[in-house]
Motif scaffolding. Structure first.
Motif, PDB file in Angstrom:
ATOM      1  N   ALA A  33      -9.064  34.479  46.927  1.00 53.84           N
ATOM      2  CA  ALA A  33      -8.772  34.772  45.516  1.00 53.84           C
ATOM      3  C   ALA A  33      -7.653  33.867  44.997  1.00 53.84           C
ATOM      4  CB  ALA A  33      -8.392  36.244  45.352  1.00 53.84           C
ATOM      5  N   VAL A  34      -6.648  33.614  45.835  1.00 55.84           N
ATOM      6  CA  VAL A  34      -5.584  32.680  45.465  1.00 55.84           C
ATOM      7  C   VAL A  34      -6.176  31.296  45.214  1.00 55.84           C
ATOM      8  CG1 VAL A  34      -3.527  31.473  46.313  1.00 55.84           C
ATOM      9  CG2 VAL A  34      -3.765  33.941  46.684  1.00 55.84           C
ATOM     10  N   THR A  35      -7.112  30.901  46.075  1.00 52.14           N
ATOM     11  CA  THR A  35      -7.782  29.613  45.910  1.00 52.14           C
ATOM     12  C   THR A  35      -8.463  29.534  44.553  1.00 52.14           C
ATOM     13  OG1 THR A  35      -8.174  29.440  48.291  1.00 52.14           O
ATOM     14  CG2 THR A  35      -9.567  28.085  46.865  1.00 52.14           C
ATOM     15  N   ALA A  36      -9.146  30.615  44.173  1.00 58.91           N
ATOM     16  CA  ALA A  36      -9.875  30.645  42.907  1.00 58.91           C
ATOM     17  C   ALA A  36      -8.939  30.619  41.702  1.00 58.91           C
ATOM     18  CB  ALA A  36     -10.759  31.888  42.853  1.00 58.91           C
ATOM     19  N   LEU A  37      -7.736  31.212  41.855  1.00 60.91           N
ATOM     20  CA  LEU A  37      -6.809  31.277  40.720  1.00 60.91           C
ATOM     21  C   LEU A  37      -5.892  30.063  40.674  1.00 60.91           C
ATOM     22  CD1 LEU A  37      -4.886  34.496  39.617  1.00 60.91           C
ATOM     23  CD2 LEU A  37      -4.129  32.187  39.129  1.00 60.91           C
ATOM     24  N   SER A  38      -4.982  29.960  41.635  1.00 58.24           N
ATOM     25  CA  SER A  38      -3.981  28.888  41.565  1.00 58.24           C
ATOM     26  C   SER A  38      -4.393  27.626  42.307  1.00 58.24           C
ATOM     27  CB  SER A  38      -2.637  29.385  42.108  1.00 58.24           C
ATOM     28  OG  SER A  38      -2.770  29.884  43.426  1.00 58.24           O
ATOM     29  N   GLY A  39      -5.184  27.759  43.376  1.00 58.26           N
ATOM     30  CA  GLY A  39      -5.612  26.573  44.104  1.00 58.26           C
ATOM     31  C   GLY A  39      -6.486  25.676  43.254  1.00 58.26           C
ATOM     32  N   SER A  40      -7.513  26.263  42.666  1.00 57.83           N
ATOM     33  CA  SER A  40      -8.415  25.515  41.780  1.00 57.83           C
ATOM     34  C   SER A  40      -7.927  25.516  40.335  1.00 57.83           C
ATOM     35  CB  SER A  40      -9.822  26.132  41.828  1.00 57.83           C
ATOM     36  OG  SER A  40     -10.362  26.071  43.125  1.00 57.83           O
ATOM     37  N   GLY A  41      -6.997  26.396  40.020  1.00 60.22           N
ATOM     38  CA  GLY A  41      -6.550  26.580  38.640  1.00 60.22           C
ATOM     39  C   GLY A  41      -6.110  25.338  37.901  1.00 60.22           C
ATOM     40  N   PRO A  42      -5.382  24.400  38.553  1.00 58.43           N
ATOM     41  CA  PRO A  42      -4.997  23.195  37.811  1.00 58.43           C
ATOM     42  C   PRO A  42      -6.187  22.458  37.207  1.00 58.43           C
ATOM     43  CG  PRO A  42      -3.691  23.359  39.798  1.00 58.43           C
ATOM     44  CD  PRO A  42      -4.720  24.460  39.882  1.00 58.43           C
ATOM     45  N   ALA A  43      -7.334  22.482  37.893  1.00 54.81           N
ATOM     46  CA  ALA A  43      -8.522  21.803  37.342  1.00 54.81           C
ATOM     47  C   ALA A  43      -8.995  22.488  36.070  1.00 54.81           C
ATOM     48  CB  ALA A  43      -9.652  21.770  38.374  1.00 54.81           C
ATOM     49  N   TYR A  44      -8.903  23.826  36.027  1.00 55.89           N
ATOM     50  CA  TYR A  44      -9.299  24.534  34.802  1.00 55.89           C
ATOM     51  C   TYR A  44      -8.380  24.123  33.656  1.00 55.89           C
ATOM     52  CZ  TYR A  44     -10.684  27.826  38.589  1.00 55.89           C
ATOM     53  OH  TYR A  44     -11.139  28.401  39.742  1.00 55.89           O
ATOM     54  N   VAL A  45      -7.078  24.049  33.974  1.00 53.59           N
ATOM     55  CA  VAL A  45      -6.094  23.692  32.955  1.00 53.59           C
ATOM     56  C   VAL A  45      -6.326  22.263  32.460  1.00 53.59           C
ATOM     57  CG1 VAL A  45      -3.633  23.340  32.483  1.00 53.59           C
ATOM     58  CG2 VAL A  45      -4.389  25.313  33.842  1.00 53.59           C
ATOM     59  N   PHE A  46      -6.601  21.349  33.401  1.00 58.69           N
ATOM     60  CA  PHE A  46      -6.842  19.960  33.005  1.00 58.69           C
ATOM     61  C   PHE A  46      -8.079  19.850  32.111  1.00 58.69           C
ATOM     62  CE2 PHE A  46      -4.751  18.835  37.289  1.00 58.69           C
ATOM     63  CZ  PHE A  46      -3.487  18.923  36.729  1.00 58.69           C
ATOM     64  N   LEU A  47      -9.116  20.628  32.435  1.00 60.59           N
ATOM     65  CA  LEU A  47     -10.319  20.617  31.600  1.00 60.59           C
ATOM     66  C   LEU A  47     -10.005  21.156  30.200  1.00 60.59           C
ATOM     67  CD1 LEU A  47     -13.354  20.239  31.166  1.00 60.59           C
ATOM     68  CD2 LEU A  47     -13.708  22.518  32.178  1.00 60.59           C
ATOM     69  N   PHE A  48      -9.225  22.219  30.127  1.00 65.97           N
ATOM     70  CA  PHE A  48      -8.833  22.776  28.840  1.00 65.97           C
ATOM     71  C   PHE A  48      -8.031  21.755  28.036  1.00 65.97           C
ATOM     72  CE2 PHE A  48      -5.974  25.625  26.269  1.00 65.97           C
ATOM     73  CZ  PHE A  48      -6.966  26.098  25.417  1.00 65.97           C
ATOM     74  N   LEU A  49      -7.101  21.064  28.718  1.00 65.54           N
ATOM     75  CA  LEU A  49      -6.312  20.031  28.040  1.00 65.54           C
ATOM     76  C   LEU A  49      -7.189  18.893  27.544  1.00 65.54           C
ATOM     77  CD1 LEU A  49      -3.133  19.786  30.295  1.00 65.54           C
ATOM     78  CD2 LEU A  49      -3.153  20.213  27.828  1.00 65.54           C
ATOM     79  N   GLU A  50      -8.133  18.456  28.381  1.00 68.73           N
ATOM     80  CA  GLU A  50      -9.063  17.407  27.949  1.00 68.73           C
ATOM     81  C   GLU A  50      -9.808  17.835  26.688  1.00 68.73           C
ATOM     82  OE1 GLU A  50     -11.002  14.982  31.481  1.00 68.73           O
ATOM     83  OE2 GLU A  50     -10.951  17.105  31.991  1.00 68.73           O
ATOM     84  N   SER A  51     -10.217  19.094  26.661  1.00 69.97           N
ATOM     85  CA  SER A  51     -10.967  19.610  25.514  1.00 69.97           C
ATOM     86  C   SER A  51     -10.095  19.670  24.266  1.00 69.97           C
ATOM     87  CB  SER A  51     -11.533  20.994  25.839  1.00 69.97           C
ATOM     88  OG  SER A  51     -12.365  20.946  26.982  1.00 69.97           O
ATOM     89  N   LEU A  52      -8.844  20.127  24.425  1.00 68.27           N
ATOM     90  CA  LEU A  52      -7.923  20.161  23.285  1.00 68.27           C
ATOM     91  C   LEU A  52      -7.694  18.760  22.735  1.00 68.27           C
ATOM     92  CD1 LEU A  52      -5.030  22.622  24.282  1.00 68.27           C
ATOM     93  CD2 LEU A  52      -6.733  22.953  22.485  1.00 68.27           C
ATOM     94  N   ILE A  53      -7.445  17.816  23.622  1.00 66.63           N
ATOM     95  CA  ILE A  53      -7.166  16.448  23.187  1.00 66.63           C
ATOM     96  C   ILE A  53      -8.370  15.850  22.473  1.00 66.63           C
ATOM     97  CG2 ILE A  53      -6.706  14.097  24.018  1.00 66.63           C
ATOM     98  CD1 ILE A  53      -5.043  15.472  26.298  1.00 66.63           C
ATOM     99  N   GLN A  54      -9.556  16.036  23.057  1.00 71.43           N
ATOM    100  CA  GLN A  54     -10.760  15.492  22.428  1.00 71.43           C
ATOM    101  C   GLN A  54     -10.999  16.138  21.065  1.00 71.43           C
ATOM    102  OE1 GLN A  54     -12.434  12.864  23.471  1.00 71.43           O
ATOM    103  NE2 GLN A  54     -13.647  12.977  21.580  1.00 71.43           N
TER     104      GLN A  54
END
Length: 277
Positions: free
Chosen positions: A172-193
């Motif tokens: 569960a930690v892997t799903a939240l914080s381990g992989s989480g930076p990728a979710y954040v980066f995708l969200f940032l990419e979407s905001l910027i675009q």
């Protein structure tokens, strides 16, 4: 152990480098650190810091009270087996290799009948590379309170730490914080675009997106109010934010995030089973 911290990194890559940067000169000296890695250029960089290095496990490991396995998951079994002859009763083993259960590692270190239980499994994330990580930790039964203290001090050198009770919770930690930076980066990419498509320059959109996410995160961390209250304070009835949130809710944004996390957790469990074979 809290008085004397001697460490061996098995694997001298980015995460080991980040941990050492947070420890050397603060919690231990360079002479207290030993690095095992098969890559000569990696060992050269470590050697320049004054730490001892080796291309393969040797008797130096026996003099290090904490071993940190920081190799890629597919190489962990071989690394564990090559280090096992140098284990001592007081060796604390920490694994930061993703996807391999503590139970599996304990059997590789010992046997199926007598597993090595002085073992902590750790799931860090990539912001640890800049000292802003989030790590989940779980301990097997042979880990003492002193061992827990040492492990927590080690991992707090690169960010926040949370203790959990099982391999399932590490998934569960892997799903939240381990992989989480990728979710954040995708969200940032979407905001910027989105900003670019509405007429902002690349630099303007990037600056605003990064500052917005950073500011909102810090506000959430420092505020005594719930996230729901903070969100509501930004959202005026019938206003621009409400219009944007209506779209996100219509697409079931919260459920999408949770489904993504479920997929990450399920894959973590699958990988653990695969590596155990």
């Amino acid at each position: 152990m809290t008085q004397e911290l001697t460490i061996a990194f098995i694997g001298g890559g980015n995460m080991a480098t980040a941990l050492a940067a947070g420890l050397i000169g603060k919690r231990c000296g360079a002479h207290d650190v030993h690095v095992v890695d098969v890559t000569a250029s990696v060992l050269e960089k470590w050697s320049q810091q004054g730490v001892s290095v080796a291309a393969a496990p040797d008797a130096t490991l026996a003099s290090r009270r904490v071993w940190i396995f920081a190799v890629k998951p597919q190489y962990l079994k071989a690394a564990v087996e090559s280090c096992r002859p140098f284990l001592r009763d007081d060796t604390l083993v920490i694994s930061i290799a993703a996807g391999i259960s503590a139970e599996t590692i304990s059997q590789w270190l010992g046997t199926a009948d007598k597993p090595w239980t002085r073992l902590v499994r750790c799931m860090p994330n990539t912001p640890a590379l800049i000292g802003s990580g989030a790590s989940g930790l779980m301990a097997l039964s042979g880990v003492s309170e002193d061992d827990r203290t040492v492990t927590q001090q080690l991992m707090r050198a690169v960010g926040e730490v949370v203790w959990v009770e099982s391999d399932a919770q590490i998934d569960a930690v892997t799903a939240l914080s381990g992989s989480g930076p990728a979710y954040v980066f995708l969200f940032l990419e979407s905001l910027i675009q989105g900003g670019i498509e509405q007429g902002l320059s690349d630099d303007q959109a990037r600056t605003l997106a990064l500052a917005t996410l950073n500011g909102a995160t810090q506000l959430a961390a420092l505020s005594h109010e719930s996230l729901a209250v903070l969100r509501e304070r930004v959202t005026s009835k019938g206003g621009t934010t409400a219009a944007a949130l209506d779209v996100l809710y219509s697409k079931d944004f919260p459920a999408i995030v949770q489904l993504a996390m479920q997929a990450a957790r399920d894959r973590a469990a699958e990988l653990s089973d695969e590596f155990a074979k």
